[in-house]
Design a protein around this motif. Structure first.
Motif, PDB file in Angstrom:
ATOM      1  N   VAL A   1       0.855  -1.197   0.000  1.00  0.00           N
ATOM      2  CA  VAL A   1       0.000   0.000   0.000  1.00  0.00           C
ATOM      3  C   VAL A   1       0.887   1.242   0.000  1.00  0.00           C
ATOM      4  O   VAL A   1       0.662   2.194  -0.744  1.00  0.00           O
ATOM      5  CB  VAL A   1      -0.931  -0.015   1.230  1.00  0.00           C
ATOM      6  CG1 VAL A   1      -1.679   1.303   1.335  1.00  0.00           C
ATOM      7  CG2 VAL A   1      -1.907  -1.173   1.139  1.00  0.00           C
ATOM      8  N   LEU A   2       1.947   1.202   0.831  1.00  0.00           N
ATOM      9  CA  LEU A   2       2.865   2.343   0.878  1.00  0.00           C
ATOM     10  C   LEU A   2       3.556   2.534  -0.469  1.00  0.00           C
ATOM     11  O   LEU A   2       3.707   3.652  -0.953  1.00  0.00           O
ATOM     12  CB  LEU A   2       3.920   2.116   1.972  1.00  0.00           C
ATOM     13  CG  LEU A   2       3.401   2.178   3.400  1.00  0.00           C
ATOM     14  CD1 LEU A   2       4.533   1.919   4.386  1.00  0.00           C
ATOM     15  CD2 LEU A   2       2.771   3.538   3.664  1.00  0.00           C
ATOM     16  N   ALA A   3       3.964   1.407  -1.069  1.00  0.00           N
ATOM     17  CA  ALA A   3       4.670   1.485  -2.349  1.00  0.00           C
ATOM     18  C   ALA A   3       3.780   2.118  -3.403  1.00  0.00           C
ATOM     19  O   ALA A   3       4.257   2.788  -4.316  1.00  0.00           O
ATOM     20  CB  ALA A   3       5.118   0.087  -2.782  1.00  0.00           C
ATOM     21  N   ALA A   4       2.476   1.908  -3.288  1.00  0.00           N
ATOM     22  CA  ALA A   4       1.557   2.417  -4.309  1.00  0.00           C
ATOM     23  C   ALA A   4       1.180   3.869  -4.042  1.00  0.00           C
ATOM     24  O   ALA A   4       0.601   4.524  -4.908  1.00  0.00           O
ATOM     25  CB  ALA A   4       0.304   1.554  -4.341  1.00  0.00           C
ATOM     26  N   ALA A   5       1.509   4.374  -2.853  1.00  0.00           N
ATOM     27  CA  ALA A   5       1.012   5.692  -2.453  1.00  0.00           C
ATOM     28  C   ALA A   5       1.396   6.782  -3.446  1.00  0.00           C
ATOM     29  O   ALA A   5       0.533   7.481  -3.974  1.00  0.00           O
ATOM     30  CB  ALA A   5       1.515   6.031  -1.063  1.00  0.00           C
ATOM     31  N   LEU A   6       2.705   6.888  -3.719  1.00  0.00           N
ATOM     32  CA  LEU A   6       3.149   7.967  -4.595  1.00  0.00           C
ATOM     33  C   LEU A   6       2.639   7.806  -6.023  1.00  0.00           C
ATOM     34  O   LEU A   6       2.055   8.736  -6.576  1.00  0.00           O
ATOM     35  CB  LEU A   6       4.676   8.056  -4.567  1.00  0.00           C
ATOM     36  CG  LEU A   6       5.233   8.953  -3.469  1.00  0.00           C
ATOM     37  CD1 LEU A   6       6.744   8.997  -3.557  1.00  0.00           C
ATOM     38  CD2 LEU A   6       4.662  10.362  -3.592  1.00  0.00           C
ATOM     39  N   PRO A   7       2.843   6.628  -6.626  1.00  0.00           N
ATOM     40  CA  PRO A   7       2.340   6.457  -7.990  1.00  0.00           C
ATOM     41  C   PRO A   7       0.838   6.730  -8.078  1.00  0.00           C
ATOM     42  O   PRO A   7       0.379   7.356  -9.039  1.00  0.00           O
ATOM     43  CB  PRO A   7       2.635   4.989  -8.308  1.00  0.00           C
ATOM     44  CG  PRO A   7       3.675   4.570  -7.363  1.00  0.00           C
ATOM     45  CD  PRO A   7       3.585   5.452  -6.168  1.00  0.00           C
ATOM     46  N   ALA A   8       0.094   6.293  -7.065  1.00  0.00           N
ATOM     47  CA  ALA A   8      -1.353   6.455  -7.113  1.00  0.00           C
ATOM     48  C   ALA A   8      -1.712   7.934  -7.043  1.00  0.00           C
ATOM     49  O   ALA A   8      -2.587   8.413  -7.753  1.00  0.00           O
ATOM     50  CB  ALA A   8      -2.002   5.702  -5.948  1.00  0.00           C
ATOM     51  N   ARG A   9      -0.989   8.654  -6.192  1.00  0.00           N
ATOM     52  CA  ARG A   9      -1.233  10.085  -6.066  1.00  0.00           C
ATOM     53  C   ARG A   9      -1.000  10.762  -7.407  1.00  0.00           C
ATOM     54  O   ARG A   9      -1.789  11.559  -7.882  1.00  0.00           O
ATOM     55  CB  ARG A   9      -0.257  10.655  -5.053  1.00  0.00           C
ATOM     56  CG  ARG A   9      -0.871  11.637  -4.085  1.00  0.00           C
ATOM     57  CD  ARG A   9       0.143  11.916  -3.004  1.00  0.00           C
ATOM     58  NE  ARG A   9       1.024  12.983  -3.460  1.00  0.00           N
ATOM     59  CZ  ARG A   9       0.831  14.250  -3.105  1.00  0.00           C
ATOM     60  NH1 ARG A   9      -0.167  14.572  -2.338  1.00  0.00           N
ATOM     61  NH2 ARG A   9       1.662  15.188  -3.520  1.00  0.00           N
ATOM     62  N   ARG A  10       0.110  10.391  -8.010  1.00  0.00           N
ATOM     63  CA  ARG A  10       0.472  11.008  -9.264  1.00  0.00           C
ATOM     64  C   ARG A  10      -0.581  10.727 -10.330  1.00  0.00           C
ATOM     65  O   ARG A  10      -1.013  11.607 -11.068  1.00  0.00           O
ATOM     66  CB  ARG A  10       1.827  10.456  -9.710  1.00  0.00           C
ATOM     67  CG  ARG A  10       2.389  11.254 -10.843  1.00  0.00           C
ATOM     68  CD  ARG A  10       3.475  10.488 -11.573  1.00  0.00           C
ATOM     69  NE  ARG A  10       3.531  11.049 -12.916  1.00  0.00           N
ATOM     70  CZ  ARG A  10       4.501  11.860 -13.307  1.00  0.00           C
ATOM     71  NH1 ARG A  10       5.455  12.173 -12.505  1.00  0.00           N
ATOM     72  NH2 ARG A  10       4.464  12.343 -14.531  1.00  0.00           N
ATOM     73  N   ALA A  11      -0.978   9.452 -10.376  1.00  0.00           N
ATOM     74  CA  ALA A  11      -1.945   9.061 -11.406  1.00  0.00           C
ATOM     75  C   ALA A  11      -3.266   9.789 -11.203  1.00  0.00           C
ATOM     76  O   ALA A  11      -3.891  10.251 -12.161  1.00  0.00           O
ATOM     77  CB  ALA A  11      -2.172   7.559 -11.360  1.00  0.00           C
ATOM     78  N   ALA A  12      -3.678   9.914  -9.951  1.00  0.00           N
ATOM     79  CA  ALA A  12      -4.979  10.502  -9.684  1.00  0.00           C
ATOM     80  C   ALA A  12      -4.962  12.005  -9.922  1.00  0.00           C
ATOM     81  O   ALA A  12      -5.984  12.605 -10.225  1.00  0.00           O
ATOM     82  CB  ALA A  12      -5.400  10.192  -8.247  1.00  0.00           C
ATOM     83  N   ARG A  13      -3.785  12.613  -9.774  1.00  0.00           N
ATOM     84  CA  ARG A  13      -3.716  14.065  -9.906  1.00  0.00           C
ATOM     85  C   ARG A  13      -3.772  14.525 -11.346  1.00  0.00           C
ATOM     86  O   ARG A  13      -4.215  15.630 -11.638  1.00  0.00           O
ATOM     87  CB  ARG A  13      -2.449  14.559  -9.241  1.00  0.00           C
ATOM     88  CG  ARG A  13      -2.703  15.102  -7.861  1.00  0.00           C
ATOM     89  CD  ARG A  13      -1.695  16.154  -7.496  1.00  0.00           C
ATOM     90  NE  ARG A  13      -0.385  15.845  -8.048  1.00  0.00           N
ATOM     91  CZ  ARG A  13       0.730  16.064  -7.373  1.00  0.00           C
ATOM     92  NH1 ARG A  13       0.678  16.540  -6.174  1.00  0.00           N
ATOM     93  NH2 ARG A  13       1.891  15.814  -7.920  1.00  0.00           N
ATOM     94  N   THR A  14      -3.251  13.682 -12.253  1.00  0.00           N
ATOM     95  CA  THR A  14      -3.216  14.077 -13.650  1.00  0.00           C
ATOM     96  C   THR A  14      -4.636  14.354 -14.133  1.00  0.00           C
ATOM     97  O   THR A  14      -5.537  13.556 -13.897  1.00  0.00           O
ATOM     98  CB  THR A  14      -2.613  12.944 -14.503  1.00  0.00           C
ATOM     99  OG1 THR A  14      -1.423  12.514 -13.849  1.00  0.00           O
ATOM    100  CG2 THR A  14      -2.291  13.412 -15.896  1.00  0.00           C
TER     101      THR A  14
END
Lengths: 854, 251
Positions: A832-845
């Motif tokens: 879950v932690l590993a996905a935090a940054l990528p997920a944030r980035r993906a959702a922000r675009t």
């Protein structure tokens, strides 16, 4: 071209930072390990060299290998006097010591040994921690750990047990610390030490001397040699002594370094996999860019070179970061090891950075990175430029299936591994070789699974994906599809974690199995409620303790036994234990392989299986037995007696043979005291009451130590858990790298799928669902690695316990469900932690921006 | 055909009032939409045209709720979508809007059928089996349903995208250069289908294109230049569109 490379690197900073993290972590771990082992070697060297501190000449007995009674075992007082009188000697002292147990603050004995304090302060290889050194015969100093373990503080009285357990009282005037190869716990003045009356404390085992100003070590040695002429002594310079001592240490330090390096190699393999995978993805994403370069006239070699140059540059930068990170890792490890040591850390944290460490760091970081880039770079430059321009990152070409060659190879590896496991198990002698062959086979099987990874991703993904699909619906379904879309990439990403988890679970399973097996054996063979043993290994319990316990009303059974070393048949140094008639089959339950053992009459004996096999004895045979004197120290055997073998038993905790107590008196009339006394509490009396009664009965015997089966189990548990904690911590670092790998892959996949994410958003996937999708994908990847790793680890553990089992000792597999649960939960949380940054980035675009991305 | 056209104005699918969209800030600010007001009737096939940089794609993004606006209002049906939070916009797209993009319309991990039903699944709605079959058969995708996008031709991929856009019976389908990446024959197939979905199936389609031939399939062409509305053409032909585009500079 260089300008293009640099411009490209600037443009892709984010992606490069990602892969650099993996490299830096890998390098940090390797450097950390190397720095740690350097630091430990240095501190060991310091410790070992301490005994040679300020020593200009050392005199020891010349040994020709065999000690014999007609030669002196120690250097005499006269020799010391002669050395002191020799010209050029500024000061000389004799070194000696002897066993001297002392009582802790509870009045219970603790093993210890006393050392004679040198009269010349400069020749003392000790440093005062608290207080001062003894100055009078009634004063004592304790080694600081010994003092804190016994809860004794400066100013208190300390009771030391001398010859025949006579009590001697001293005032504690100070605590000290010592070098690594000094095992003493107490410091006394030489006269005080001799007053304890221990064997061997009459002379000295070494005489050390300091040179007067202007006298060289060699001159000093020559003078001393003249002074002690005719005596069988060896005189060497202080420098030689240091070298000699360090030679002894280096092999010990080397052992530990090898142990640590094994972990470093694991981390390195994991890091290489992560780096390779990251680079493969990076280059796959750049295929178009590279093709464009080709189209505008760059040669194949130039493009290939540019990719490698980029890798080299990245490797160098990341290695530098990793190198410094490694210093931190090493400091952390030292702190960790220090806290594991219940004595507390002796040595301050140091981070010596040697040239070889620096070289290793850069070699690891840059070489691995460049190597990791070679294959993808070759692939990228092999395609015709126009074809590469056309390919989509997700084309079927890219997602090609596992090659046939790879499959055949993997099956071959698996076959060899399987054969090795079969061979190891068939050997079944429980010995080291059988375990080594089995583990090698298990490792090959793991390797085969890693190689077949891309094939396994699909099915495992389907199984694992079912739960989140049911829970989270569409986003989870999409996540499962994403996790399975590029089996090679997913397999490579999860392989790193798989390896870490395999090793951790293997070690944990084997350790737990061993622990539980020992505990079970304890229960089976000693169904006693308590037992009393001697706190000192070289002291037997006085018979008075047994007599006293026999009078305790809360106890229903008191079975005292002792043991002697004896010659059984042709075999020397076999331990024969006595079993009181009242405890046979009750408190002592040997597992019989043949014969009967309801009672042992005079002249009857039960043989351990191994001994029986060695001397070829069977039930009904008669074997000659001769005692070797107490503790087998005697050189001449006692009177030979014939014993009839009535039973053969398995197991190792009972010694090599059992006889009745009455038989012992005939074998060895001098034998006195007990090794242990097994106790059973009367029905109706609680264990706590029983314990209180036993404690009271043994209160005045300092060397009597009362233990219960759970005490022993606790002790074993603590030891095993400490080792496991260390291994978990070491492998934990590799697991962290593996998780960074997952984060890496995920981040790169997110970048790659920007348009896809935008499309999904356009079709009605909420931001939260998009994030959930990536988190589930991350969890799926982590679980794939963790679950496969667990299966492999537990499976290998099972094989290993089988290979360690013998007919005599069955090691049963026990799987630490709790720890494995922790491992799985940790994997999920980390995912879950590993996905935090990528997920944030993906959702922000934004959707529009995402769709515009080429 | 005339029956449909006469409906114009009776029911509006999408309305834009004084739409303003500004990119950048200060000196570099560009008014991509400088107060555009336009109606799109339900059951009509409208093409938005204009030269590059005219703001046609921006207009579509704003109409579809993919992008936020700096001024003005957009209504889809009776509901205003400007000012809605992301979550509500997402729900709106899910339930009431269909999309066909120029490229990359499909998820590579899903089959054609799964792609078609993806929007419905996200909305948690059951597909109307009959409607699904109608669309699939009209588009000739019956034997392609189990294929992954990489196994389909460009035209087939766009037809799958069309099917996906229509299967939820949205209030309006937005098509952004749907034929931009296709050869002329595949393009004609897709445009035929879009037109038919309006005429026979009663859908509303708003398409952004720069291709006069594609625009000629529409019932009405809305012309855009420099962020302003620059006229409209009813019952366009490729020639009438082309000449209108040529004279855009004079407006």
């Amino acid at each position: 071209m260089l300008r293009t490379i640099l411009a490209g690197m600037r443009a892709r900073t984010a992606r490069l930072v990602l892969s650099s993290v993996a490299i830096a972590l890998g390098v940090a771990f390797v450097t950390g390990t190397l720095v740690l082992s350097d630091a430990m070697t240095a501190s060991m060297n310091d410790g070992f060299a301490k005994t040679a501190r300020n020593v200009d000449a050392s005199v020891t007995l010349q040994t020709d290998g065999k000690p014999s009674s007609d030669k002196p075992e120690t250097l005499s007082e006269d020799t010391l006097a002669a050395v002191r009188k020799a010209p050029g000697v500024a000061a000389a002292d004799g070194r000696t010591g002897g066993s001297a147990p002392f009582l802790n603050s509870n009045g219970k004995a603790q093993s210890g040994s006393a050392i004679a304090l040198e009269s010349e302060p400069k020749l003392r290889p000790y440093d005062v921690v608290d207080g001062r050194f003894p100055q009078q015969d009634n004063e004592i100093a304790l080694e600081k750990h010994a003092a804190s373990n016994a809860k004794l503080t400066v100013g208190q009285q300390v009771t030391v047990l001398g010859k025949d357990d006579q009590k001697h009282s001293f005032t504690l005037v100070g605590t000290y610390q010592q070098g690594a190869n000094t095992y003493g716990t107490e410091l006394l003045l030489p006269q005080a030490l001799r007053s304890l009356g221990q064997d061997g404390s009459a002379g000295y085992h070494e005489i050390v001397a300091m040179a007067a100003p202007g006298v060289s070590q060699q001159q000093l040695v020559d003078h001393i040699k003249t002074a002690v002429q005719g005596q069988k002594v060896k005189v060497i310079t202080g420098a030689d002594l240091t070298t000699e001592r360090l030679k002894a240490v280096s092999s010990r330090a080397a052992n530990f370094t090898t142990f640590l390096l094994a972990f470093a190699i694991i981390a390195l393999v994991v890091a290489s996999m992560v780096i390779y995978n990251t680079f493969t993805i990076l280059i796959a994403q750049r295929t178009k860019e590279l093709a464009l370069l080709r189209c505008v006239g760059a040669g194949r070699g130039q493009v290939f070179g540019s990719v490698l140059a980029e890798a080299l540059l990245m490797g160098l930068i990341a290695s530098t970061i990793g190198l410094f990170g490694g210093l931190g890792v090493s400091a952390l490890l030292q702190l960790g090891i220090g806290s594991l040591n219940d004595n507390g850390s002796d040595t301050p944290v140091t981070t010596p950075l040697s040239l070889s460490t620096v070289l290793a760091a850069f070699a690891v970081g840059t070489v691995v990175t460049v190597l990791a880039a070679v294959l993808p770079a070759r692939k990228a430059t092999k395609v015709a430029p126009i074809a590469a321009l056309r390919t989509q990152t997700d084309s079927s070409e890219e997602v090609s299936r596992t090659g046939k060659v790879r499959m055949v190879l993997a099956l071959l590896v698996a076959a060899v591994g399987g054969a090795a496991v079969a061979l190891g198990l068939k050997q079944g002698d429980g010995g080291a070789s059988s375990a080594v062959i089995t583990s090698a086979g298990a490792m090959l099987l793991t390797l085969a699974v890693v190689m077949l990874g891309p094939l396994l991703v699909g099915p495992i993904n389907r199984v694992l994906g079912a739960v989140p699909r049911a829970l989270f619906g569409v986003p989870a379904k999409l996540a499962a599809a994403n996790a399975g879309r590029n089996p090679k990439r997913t397999a490579a990403t999860t392989a790193a974690l798989l390896i870490g988890v395999t090793i951790v679970s293997l070690i944990t399973v084997v350790a737990t199995s061993a622990k539980d097996t020992v505990a079970k054996q304890l229960d089976q063979q000693f169904p006693a409620d308590y037992w009393v043993t001697s706190a000192l290994y070289d002291h037997k319990l006085p018979t008075s303790v047994g007599d006293k316990l026999a009078g305790v009303s809360a106890l229903s059974k008191v079975a005292a036994s002792t043991s002697v070393y004896a010659q059984i048949g042709t075999e020397d140094y076999r331990e024969i234990a006595t079993v009181p008639a009242n405890s046979l089959g009750d408190l002592v339950r040997p597992t019989l392989t043949s014969g009967r053992l309801d009672k042992l009459g005079p002249g009857e004996l039960a043989l351990g299986q191994k001994t029986a096999e060695t001397i070829g004895a069977h039930v009904g045979d008669t074997v000659p037995v001769a005692a070797l004197g107490s503790n087998g120290k005697g050189t001449s055997a006692g009177p030979k007696q014939s014993f009839k073998v009535v039973a053969i038993f398995s197991g190792q905790s009972l010694g090599n043979a059992l006889i009745a107590p009455e038989s012992l008196a005939a074998l060895d009339p001098q034998a006195k005291g007990y090794d242990n006394i097994l106790l059973k509490v009367k029905p109706g009396v609680s264990l706590a009451e029983g314990r209180a009664a036993v404690d009271q009965a043994t209160a005045d015997s300092p060397i009597a130590k009362v233990e219960s089966p759970s005490d022993s189990k606790d002790e074993i548990n603590t030891q095993v858990n400490n080792v496991l904690a260390f291994i978990w911590a070491m492998i934990g670092l590799a697991v962290v790298i593996a998780l960074v790998g997952i984060a890496n892959t995920l981040s790169l996949s997110v970048l790659e799928r920007t348009r896809e994410s935008a499309l999904l958003r356009a079709l009605g996937l909420t931001r939260g669902q998009l994030r959930l999708m990536l988190v589930v994908e991350s969890i799926l990847m982590a679980l794939m690695g963790a679950v496969l790793g667990l299966i492999l680890g537990v499976g290998s553990g099972w094989l290993l316990t089988k290979s360690l089992s013998t007919a005599a000792m069955q090691v049963d597999l026990s799987v630490p469900v709790g720890q494995i649960g922790v491992l799985l939960v940790a994997a999920v949380i980390a995912a879950v932690l590993a996905a935090a940054l990528p997920a944030r980035r993906a959702a922000r675009t934004s959707v529009v921006a995402g769709m515009a991305e080429a | 055909m005339s029956a449909v056209v006469s409906d114009v104005g009776t029911r509006t699918a999408v309305t834009a009032r004084d739409l303003v969209k500004i990119y950048g800030k200060g000196d570099t600010a560009v008014r991509a939409l400088a107060g555009v007001s336009v109606n799109f009737a339900a059951g009509e096939f409208t093409a938005i045209m204009g030269p590059s940089g005219s703001g046609k794609s921006t207009l579509m993004h704003c109409l579809a709720g993919l992008d936020n606006v700096d001024g003005g209002a957009v209504h889809i049906g009776q509901s205003e979508i400007t000012g809605l939070a992301d979550k509500e916009l997402t729900k709106l797209r899910r339930d009431r809007v269909g999309f066909v993009f120029q490229a990359f319309n499909l998820l590579p991990t899903l089959t054609a059928e799964q792609n078609i039903l993806l929007g419905l699944e996200l909305a948690g709605r059951k597909p109307d089996k009959q409607w699904f079959d109608t669309i699939v058969d009209v588009l000739g995708l019956r034997d392609r349903l189990r294929h992954k996008p990489t196994e389909l031709s460009g035209g087939q991929q766009q037809r799958v995208a069309c099917a996906r856009a229509l299967v939820a019976r949205p209030d309006v389908v937005f098509a952004d250069e749907p034929t931009g990446n296709l050869d002329s024959r595949s393009g004609a197939e897709v445009l035929d289908f879009l037109r038919m979905s309006v005429r026979k199936l009663g859908q509303t389609v708003i398409m952004v294109t720069h291709d006069p031939v594609a625009a000629s399939y529409a019932d009405r062409v809305v012309l855009l230049a420099d962020g302003h509305l620059a006229g409209e053409i009813l019952h366009p032909t490729a020639d009438s569109v082309l000449s209108a585009l040529k004279h855009l500079g004079d407006v």
